[in-house]
Design an enzyme around this catalytic site. Structure first.
Site, PDB file in Angstrom:
ATOM      1  N   LYS A  65      97.724  34.101  64.987  1.00 13.31           N
ATOM      2  CA  LYS A  65      98.616  32.968  64.703  1.00 13.31           C
ATOM      3  C   LYS A  65     100.005  33.433  64.237  1.00 13.31           C
ATOM      4  O   LYS A  65     101.001  32.768  64.491  1.00 13.31           O
ATOM      5  CB  LYS A  65      97.999  32.036  63.663  1.00 13.31           C
ATOM      6  CG  LYS A  65      96.772  31.290  64.192  1.00 13.31           C
ATOM      7  CD  LYS A  65      96.233  30.316  63.163  1.00 13.31           C
ATOM      8  CE  LYS A  65      94.929  29.695  63.644  1.00 13.31           C
ATOM      9  NZ  LYS A  65      94.427  28.673  62.716  1.00 13.31           N
ATOM     10  N   ASP A 102      97.120  22.529  62.518  1.00 18.17           N
ATOM     11  CA  ASP A 102      95.987  22.658  61.585  1.00 18.17           C
ATOM     12  C   ASP A 102      96.079  21.650  60.432  1.00 18.17           C
ATOM     13  O   ASP A 102      95.088  21.001  60.075  1.00 18.17           O
ATOM     14  CB  ASP A 102      95.930  24.075  61.003  1.00 18.17           C
ATOM     15  CG  ASP A 102      95.418  25.094  62.012  1.00 18.17           C
ATOM     16  OD1 ASP A 102      94.611  24.717  62.878  1.00 18.17           O
ATOM     17  OD2 ASP A 102      95.828  26.268  61.924  1.00 18.17           O
TER      18      ASP A 102
END
Ligand code: ATR
Length: 273
Positions: A65, A102
């Site tokens: 990420k 997220d």
């Protein structure tokens, strides 16, 4: 056919291909979605190769990420705040847009699916790593009364709280800073559950009936959710709903349609004995 993929290392157990196949079927979108294992030193090369093959977007998971953040040509505000990217979109001019879904996925699961009120509540968030950084801005946007980060290494939580102080009432400290605190909602964002462990928590941390949420998910109750049940929690939930909600946000970014998540969460939930 339009192609998408989740990229990670490892990737074998990813539920994303199943989730996106269900979304595509439900919304009638003609697309395919695969899982790609990138070598640990080859994330950027893998993305470039797939873009060259015509892929239109990616989900990015552990441990890439941060690299996806660096690779993106343009970042959304949410990705900038998170310091990490879990969704890449190939734009019309071929440039890569980096987004992080997220945090909005977590908030959608807490508020929409589970009916947990955040506004005006005292929230304790355990951990201070990448997973916690990624959800802080959307949580603070819900206007809790307080959001306290408690981490094994207290200095990391203090630093993170300082980084987000302008967005709301966020504080940070070591696990000892939990002494005397009462929370309406405790969220576990540590990776201790991977070893079936819970950080040591005070017995009286929960307001009676407080909600507990584990950002991790597993086929059986996690160590943190077992702790929660044993200490008077009201509702408890693991991170399966967050996983499906963050996927729905990515899908919406790519396809312009937001799928319904409730039937997908139900389809993925293991049958309880
Ligand atoms: P992630 O991307 O999953 O957030 P990370 O950045 O390595 O991964 O962060 C892991 C988090 O889990 C950290 O908050 C870590 O605490 P430290 O900052 O003190 O390392 C926490 N963590 C991991 N294992 C733990 C354990 N056994 N007990 C308590 N906290 C733990």
């Amino acid at each position: 056919m339009d192609s998408y993929a989740v990229i990670g290392h490892p990737i074998g157990h990813s539920k994303s291909p199943h989730i996106h196949a269900l979304f595509a079927e439900q919304t009638g979108q003609a697309m395919r979605y695969g899982a790609v294992l990138a070598p640990l030193d080859g994330f950027a090369d893998t993305v470039r190769r797939l873009v060259g093959e015509g892929y239109l977007g990616f989900n990015v998971t552990v441990p890439f990420k941060g690299e996806a953040f660096d690779l993106a040509d343009r970042l959304t505000d949410r990705a900038l705040r998170a310091g990490a990217v879990n969704t890449l979109k190939v734009e019309d001019d071929g440039r890569l847009l980096g987004e992080n879904t997220d945090g909005v996925g977590l908030v959608a699961d807490l508020t929409r699916n589970l009916g947990m009120e955040l506004r005006g509540r005292e929230i304790v968030l355990l951990g201070a790593g990448g997973a916690v950084r990624g959800v802080l801005a959307p949580l603070l946007a819900e206007a809790p009364a307080g959001l306290h980060l408690a981490n094994r290494t207290g200095s990391r939580a203090e630093r993170l709280a300082r980084d987000f102080a302008e967005l709301g009432p966020v504080t940070g400290g070591g696990l000892d800073s939990l002494a005397g605190r009462r929370a309406h909602l405790v969220i576990n964002g540590t990776s201790a559950g991977l070893d079936d462990e819970v950080p040591p928590l005070p017995d009286d941390l929960l307001h009676p009936g407080a909600n507990c949420y584990d950002m991790m998910y597993a086929d059986r109750p996690t160590a943190f959710l077992r702790w929660a049940k044993a200490h008077g929690a009201g509702r408890t939930a693991d991170g399966l709903g967050m996983l499906v909600e963050q996927a729905a946000e990515s899908f919406a970014l790519w396809r312009g349609v937001r799928p319904r998540t409730e039937p997908v969460i139900r389809a993925l939930r293991p049958v309880q004995p």
